[in-house]
Design an enzyme around this catalytic site. Sequence first.
Site, PDB file in Angstrom:
ATOM      1  N   LEU A  20       0.822  -0.918  -0.048  1.00 43.21           N
ATOM      2  CA  LEU A  20      -0.144   0.260   0.163  1.00 43.21           C
ATOM      3  C   LEU A  20       1.083   1.055   0.084  1.00 43.21           C
ATOM      4  O   LEU A  20       1.675   1.728   0.899  1.00 43.21           O
ATOM      5  CB  LEU A  20      -0.943  -0.171   1.200  1.00 43.21           C
ATOM      6  CG  LEU A  20      -1.406   1.155   1.360  1.00 43.21           C
ATOM      7  CD1 LEU A  20      -3.123   1.637   0.143  1.00 43.21           C
ATOM      8  CD2 LEU A  20      -2.234   1.351   2.589  1.00 43.21           C
ATOM      9  N   ASP A  21       0.805   1.877  -0.654  1.00 39.66           N
ATOM     10  CA  ASP A  21       1.539   3.830  -1.003  1.00 39.66           C
ATOM     11  C   ASP A  21       2.777   3.370  -1.123  1.00 39.66           C
ATOM     12  O   ASP A  21       3.841   3.966  -0.443  1.00 39.66           O
ATOM     13  CB  ASP A  21       0.600   3.911   0.289  1.00 39.66           C
ATOM     14  CG  ASP A  21      -1.185   4.491  -0.151  1.00 39.66           C
ATOM     15  OD1 ASP A  21      -0.842   4.906  -1.048  1.00 39.66           O
ATOM     16  OD2 ASP A  21      -1.004   4.753   1.242  1.00 39.66           O
ATOM     17  N   GLU A  22       3.703   2.191  -0.985  1.00 34.54           N
ATOM     18  CA  GLU A  22       4.365   1.850  -0.991  1.00 34.54           C
ATOM     19  C   GLU A  22       5.497   1.623  -2.782  1.00 34.54           C
ATOM     20  O   GLU A  22       6.879   0.836  -2.366  1.00 34.54           O
ATOM     21  CB  GLU A  22       4.601   0.923  -0.656  1.00 34.54           C
ATOM     22  CG  GLU A  22       5.245   0.873   0.829  1.00 34.54           C
ATOM     23  CD  GLU A  22       6.070   2.244   1.348  1.00 34.54           C
ATOM     24  OE1 GLU A  22       6.780   1.942   0.895  1.00 34.54           O
ATOM     25  OE2 GLU A  22       5.497   2.452   2.745  1.00 34.54           O
TER      26      GLU A  22
END
Lengths: 278, 278, 278, 278
Positions: D222-224
């Site tokens: 996530l968001d990485e």
Amino acid sequence: MNQYRILIDCADKKGLVFKISKLLFELELNILSNHEFVDSENQKFFMRSVVEGNIEEVSLREKLLEVLDDKVNLHLVSPIKKNIVLMVTKESHCLGDILIRYEAGELDANIVGVVSNYDILGPLVQKFNIPFFCVSHLELSRDEHEAKVLECLAQFKDIDYIVLAKYMRILTPTFVEAYKTKIVNIHHSFLPSFIGANPYKQAHERGVKIIGATAHFVTNDLDEGPIISQDVINVKHDHSWKDMQRSGRDVEKITLSRALKLVLEDRIFVHKNKTVIF
Amino acid sequence: MNQYRILIDCADKKGLVFKISKLLFELELNILSNHEFVDSENQKFFMRSVVEGNIEEVSLREKLLEVLDDKVNLHLVSPIKKNIVLMVTKESHCLGDILIRYEAGELDANIVGVVSNYDILGPLVQKFNIPFFCVSHLELSRDEHEAKVLECLAQFKDIDYIVLAKYMRILTPTFVEAYKTKIVNIHHSFLPSFIGANPYKQAHERGVKIIGATAHFVTNDLDEGPIISQDVINVKHDHSWKDMQRSGRDVEKITLSRALKLVLEDRIFVHKNKTVIF
Amino acid sequence: MNQYRILIDCADKKGLVFKISKLLFELELNILSNHEFVDSENQKFFMRSVVEGNIEEVSLREKLLEVLDDKVNLHLVSPIKKNIVLMVTKESHCLGDILIRYEAGELDANIVGVVSNYDILGPLVQKFNIPFFCVSHLELSRDEHEAKVLECLAQFKDIDYIVLAKYMRILTPTFVEAYKTKIVNIHHSFLPSFIGANPYKQAHERGVKIIGATAHFVTNDLDEGPIISQDVINVKHDHSWKDMQRSGRDVEKITLSRALKLVLEDRIFVHKNKTVIF
Amino acid sequence: MNQYRILIDCADKKGLVFKISKLLFELELNILSNHEFVDSENQKFFMRSVVEGNIEEVSLREKLLEVLDDKVNLHLVSPIKKNIVLMVTKESHCLGDILIRYEAGELDANIVGVVSNYDILGPLVQKFNIPFFCVSHLELSRDEHEAKVLECLAQFKDIDYIVLAKYMRILTPTFVEAYKTKIVNIHHSFLPSFIGANPYKQAHERGVKIIGATAHFVTNDLDEGPIISQDVINVKHDHSWKDMQRSGRDVEKITLSRALKLVLEDRIFVHKNKTVIF
């Protein structure tokens, strides 16, 4: 409960804040925000208060004028939507940015119309159900064309601001006088650099490493009115002037929209050729 | 003529500005600058006035306390030079930036001493005729070392602020408590990203395109105190983490010096874990 | 293993990269970094390679000249420390920034001396054990003074670059010619805005919202040489011109030091009045 | 004349540039631009060339594969318009920014459709004559909803990229796998700060002085995913989290549009969790 924006500017003297805050206290108004600035060089005082309370605008104005001097500039407004006209030529980036905000209900204004010297942007404007007026400058002298534009604008009763969203024609003093301190422009350059035509070509030839944009009120000095907002972006040797223009457009549109927000929220004082912004 | 900085923060209520401005008017003080802010979420009022007049500090304080509530925080100071101690480890960029400003008479403070856990920066400090104290941490427990540092600091009677100018050891709650709200730190990262050790290596591994620095007051939450100032710089894929560190140092030193200026000019309120800065 | 920086610029034509990369391959050199740029408007080719291998400089130069045209500009250097002279007047921020980097071993140069037209900065320079020369301009014509400065500079055999770190006197064409493309200046303004004296006062009067600084090579057009690096900072209506100057100093020193790093690492080509920077 | 973008990445070894430039020379191709980068930490070589000449794509690919190793990643494309699908939820700023560029002919892509889990943005999309698909998530499990979205996307034969222009739902690994390295997201925060829900509220509570936005490829963390582009804007104590969100939106839209441009011009390599961008 009514909300008001009170803008006061005058020669600085002792007791001003006291007198005003005394009045606001006696009228039992809530102070939502309050900003003051003393320009010590010019001995000028600037104040902007947002207040809330049970008082009519006429009455508040009267009370304020009682405690204030004759020589005080008082600007008292309710936070109602202002009427704006956009003027454009061929480029859509600034116009589009404003239209998208408008559609999202983010813009505190009514766009009463869009005026252009070309018909290119008509289809875009009409998507948003906003009247579009093409006033071509072809085969007209500058004065003839402007007379027609002024005629077109005259149909709107109350124009609070005219936003030059990449309107690429120079306005005459007649026009500027007719809408004094009501015209906001975006200059495709980091003023005072590269005044005049094709600033991106100028910037590219000068080999600058930063380009910018300036939103300002229009006065009769070309590109020399009071600056509202400026921003910049880095560029490199491998940017052609077309690349600079493309990057510059993002800066232009954000800078103009930011300035427009300040204008619509009555946050700006103009003094001499400068702005005080709260 | 004396000059004072008046900082007031308290629960927001009507009439505060009126009461204070009435007093300042009656005392015939010139208001050189005045800032107010209402944190409406927390119903808190903040005000900073710089005034000038013929009144003694004791007397002004007394008068202010008369019109203000018990629950008001009043901070009244003259603009005199504050005493600061710098703490460093091995890197000289933040220290050097402060020393050069100091030498130029630009820093509104007396640097009463520099404390380090290494002797590396001693020669640089001594060039500027400032006492340098090396308190090595080698072969000591954290508590033992800190006791020695505190002992070293005890020799200075009035320390207004301790500036951690790249002091690379974690302070214990005992230390932080002893100099509560008096310690300013520069964090080599854009908080809250990359908390902890070697943030440039972390940033490089994450492939960020921007790095930054954060100056903040120190509390017992590691790198979590109220933020004073932040800045950033662009980086690219061809920056190694060493390059990022090198670029980061410029951001760190400017950000710390900017924060220090705000601190020395008494421009900062701390409320909860945040700052209000005028 | 020797390391070399190879800088090539010439009229663009097919096969250049091939010829050069063929040679580097045959000489079994490691390519540590390689940058190319074609200025298509001017049909110019620029290339900078950093290579490593078992070859002497003389020999590498010879081989390169064999495969390259007569009309190619070849600049081949080892990454050894360059000799620089700093020139200053009264302000210490740029000088101090360079000295602190120098002391930290961060600057890839030998500062062989600092020349000033005042003696004010002598004590600061001497702290760092660098020769300081005061060549006062008082009671001298511009030409007389410059002759003395040139005489002073003549004692240093190999000056690679002269860094004007806030040297506030205008250089004559004689001086510029004597150190052609070897003089780096920091202009206290965001060129091409506010050319000339006291740009901060000019910027303040114009009411700009952003100020900047420009590092550039010096040519005979005042403040008009090829730009190396620029940076900016936001300002507001409550900044006096003195405040602008103070903020501007941080931008100036970082911008100059950044430009100096690019210069010392042989990363800059100058073509016409512009720079190509890898 | 045909134009091609050649992207090559592989383990670094001597002679690569020579081999490739030899081939390009023999094929009589014009090199319009050429970028190389060696990631010395990971011993990886990256190269992007834009070339022009009289050769078919099949033939050029064949020739390149002949001189290159098996283990080389070759990405050869013509600069033709890519097909993209936009996915949105309720906010229009990123979508609107892309639509205005599309309308102006500035976007090098065909927007084949816009998919949303709400019908709110339908009217805006339809103004631009682009198919809009509402796939509501109401009363569906995450998997059920995503299956419907995937079904909706399946109707488009060749999707080059999916742009999450403020699509506020988390994608499952199934989805990410189906469009691997083809999904670009804008994260309303300066990653890695404030991962997760309502980052502006988080940022406001932390009292940060700068907020930002991050455009990145989507991976299963996530968001990485690999960061493409980031930008920031200054905020102050008087910004509520709503104000921060409003300012943040400008950064979000510009950052996403900038990333999209890099993607559409085939300027990005992804290696491990990072990007190399020419």
